[in-house]
Design an enzyme around this catalytic site. Structure first.
Site, mmCIF file in Angstrom:
data_model
loop_
_atom_site.group_PDB
_atom_site.id
_atom_site.type_symbol
_atom_site.label_atom_id
_atom_site.label_comp_id
_atom_site.label_asym_id
_atom_site.label_seq_id
_atom_site.Cartn_x
_atom_site.Cartn_y
_atom_site.Cartn_z
ATOM 1 C CE LYS A 111 -7.005 2.531 10.329
ATOM 2 N NZ LYS A 111 -5.859 1.891 10.088
ATOM 3 C CE1 TYR A 129 -8.869 3.213 7.746
ATOM 4 C CE2 TYR A 129 -9.864 5.436 7.912
ATOM 5 C CZ TYR A 129 -8.783 4.555 7.815
ATOM 6 O OH TYR A 129 -7.549 4.839 7.773
ATOM 7 N N GLY A 135 1.048 -1.182 -0.102
ATOM 8 C CA GLY A 135 0.185 0.162 -0.046
ATOM 9 C C GLY A 135 0.901 1.378 0.062
ATOM 10 C CG ASP A 164 -0.101 -6.359 -0.102
ATOM 11 O OD1 ASP A 164 -0.127 -5.061 0.527
ATOM 12 O OD2 ASP A 164 -1.114 -6.598 -0.698
ATOM 13 N NE ARG A 189 -3.597 -5.610 -4.416
ATOM 14 C CZ ARG A 189 -4.949 -5.633 -3.625
ATOM 15 N NH1 ARG A 189 -5.938 -6.217 -3.793
ATOM 16 N NH2 ARG A 189 -5.195 -4.703 -2.602
ATOM 17 C CB ILE A 248 -3.863 -9.916 8.425
ATOM 18 C CG1 ILE A 248 -5.052 -9.065 7.751
ATOM 19 C CG2 ILE A 248 -2.518 -9.385 8.293
ATOM 20 C CD1 ILE A 248 -5.130 -7.612 8.403
HETATM 21 C C1 AKB Z 1 -9.329 7.800 4.448
HETATM 22 O O1 AKB Z 1 -9.746 8.980 3.712
HETATM 23 O O2 AKB Z 1 -10.012 6.685 4.808
HETATM 24 C C2 AKB Z 1 -7.715 7.572 4.951
HETATM 25 C C3 AKB Z 1 -7.791 8.248 6.480
HETATM 26 C C4 AKB Z 1 -8.072 9.828 6.784
HETATM 27 O O3 AKB Z 1 -7.471 7.650 7.242
HETATM 28 N N1 AKB Z 1 -6.965 8.326 4.317
#
Ligand code: AKB
Length: 345
Positions: free
Chosen positions: A159, A155, A14, A36, A38, A56
């Site tokens: 996190k 996301y 990445g 990874d 790929r 993973i």
């Molecule tokens: C996203 O846009 O999802 C990432 C970030 C800000 O963590 N680039």
């Protein structure tokens, strides 16, 4: 096998992986085990002791790697980003959270096999924040690590929960057991802003409008920006992001007062990025076509972050402000890259 300590890099192919592999290989202190889904770019693969194509989520693969190597550190970069995560939230949770849990378990086992704590570097994100309204975002200005921890994307939720998992593995793992392992994971995370690299174009993120705009302009392609002109979130040039990861990786454990740090560099509006891009590529065709839903995510992310803790604990100091990022790193490298590949029209 290798005589140097080994660091594992997940998601090695990445955007961050590219710069990180080059930096670690150039310094020469660690051998790199790159993981990874790929195959890795051959130029990067030759800098690694081993490259493994796999997931993973494959615990048998992680066990096989654990029996082959003594791992001193992990840079866990693999993740599904904020825009892709909204298309497949359950998959994002599996990759982002279960994947992290698998690697934390792997790191804990490695720590106890090797008889030393294993450093675990985790790129978290400004997506952990969720300002309740644009006015609250504007009023807050530079936010601290404790404010607005109400993410609205899968996301961001992932996190934040991984930050807590890392803190748990570092300070409280099996806290009630009489036979608690003497060594443990030493988890350190950085809440990165949007990252801009001269050498790769991101995909699947919501901060992607800035790098997309710049790369499109350099290629001579029109670009319709999905963010409103007044959108303001923090960004950072990739060399500073790599530097932050390495600085935090090398910081003595006694100096650290938290497991999650803000880091800032510059915070332009989308319009300021457009104007800066036009200075370098005056003929570029950059328009706005607001995507109200993606905008909704951007409006919950902070306009800027207070990174005084990172500065005090491990000497964080960005080298690239807005002007230097564009004038000395992004524009010359991007222009050269597309001129060489003959993409510029
Ligand atoms: C996203 O846009 O999802 C990432 C970030 C800000 O963590 N680039």
């Amino acid at each position: 096998m290798t005589d140097k300590p080994v660091v594992v890099i997940s998601g090695a192919g990445g955007e961050i992986g590219h710069g990180l592999i080059q930096r670690i290989a150039a310094e020469g202190n660690y051998s790199i085990l790159a993981l990874d889904l790929r195959p890795l770019d051959p130029d990067l693969a030759k800098l690694c002791a081993e490259t493994v194509e796999g997931s993973i989520l494959d615990t048998a693969l992680l066990e096989a790697l654990a029996s082959k190597y003594r791992v001193a550190g992990i840079f866990h970069l693999a993740a599904m980003l904020s825009t892709s995560g909204e298309a497949k939230p359950e998959l994002a949770h599996a990759v982002n959270v279960q994947g992290t849990l698998n690697l934390l378990t792997f790191a804990n086992r490695e720590a106890n096999n090797a008889g030393a704590n294993v450093r675990f570097l985790f790129p978290s994100s400004i997506a952990v924040y969720g300002a309740p309204s644009i006015s609250a975002k504007e009023a807050a200005g530079r936010i601290t690590e404790e404010q607005f921890l109400m993410p609205t994307t899968m996301y961001g939720v992932n996190k934040l929960s991984c930050e807590h998992l890392g803190r748990y593995y570092t300070h409280h793992y099996r806290q009630l057991s009489s036979d608690r392992d003497p060594f443990h994971v030493d988890f350190r995370s950085i809440r990165f802003p949007g990252l801009i690299s001269a050498f790769t174009v991101p995909s699947g993120g919501t901060s992607d409008y800035a790098p997309e705009m710049l790369h499109a302009a350099a290629k001579g392609e029109p670009y319709a920006c999905f963010a409103r002109p007044d959108t303001r979130i923090p960004f950072m040039a990739m060399p500073d992001a790599i530097d932050a990861l390495m600085k935090l990786f090398e910081a003595p454990a006694e100096a650290l007062t938290t497991t999650a740090y803000n880091v800032g560099a510059f915070s332009p509006s989308a319009e300021e990025v457009r104007l800066k891009t036009l200075e370098a590529f005056p003929g570029a065709e950059i328009t706005y076509q607001n995507d109200v839903k993606r905008q909704g995510i951007l409006d919950t992310w902070p306009a800027d972050v207070d990174d005084s803790r990172a500065r005090a604990d491990w000497g964080w100091a960005p080298q690239y402000d807005f002007d230097r990022s564009f004038n000395e790193y992004l524009i010359p490298n991007i222009a050269r890259r597309y001129a060489l590949s003959g993409t510029t029209s």
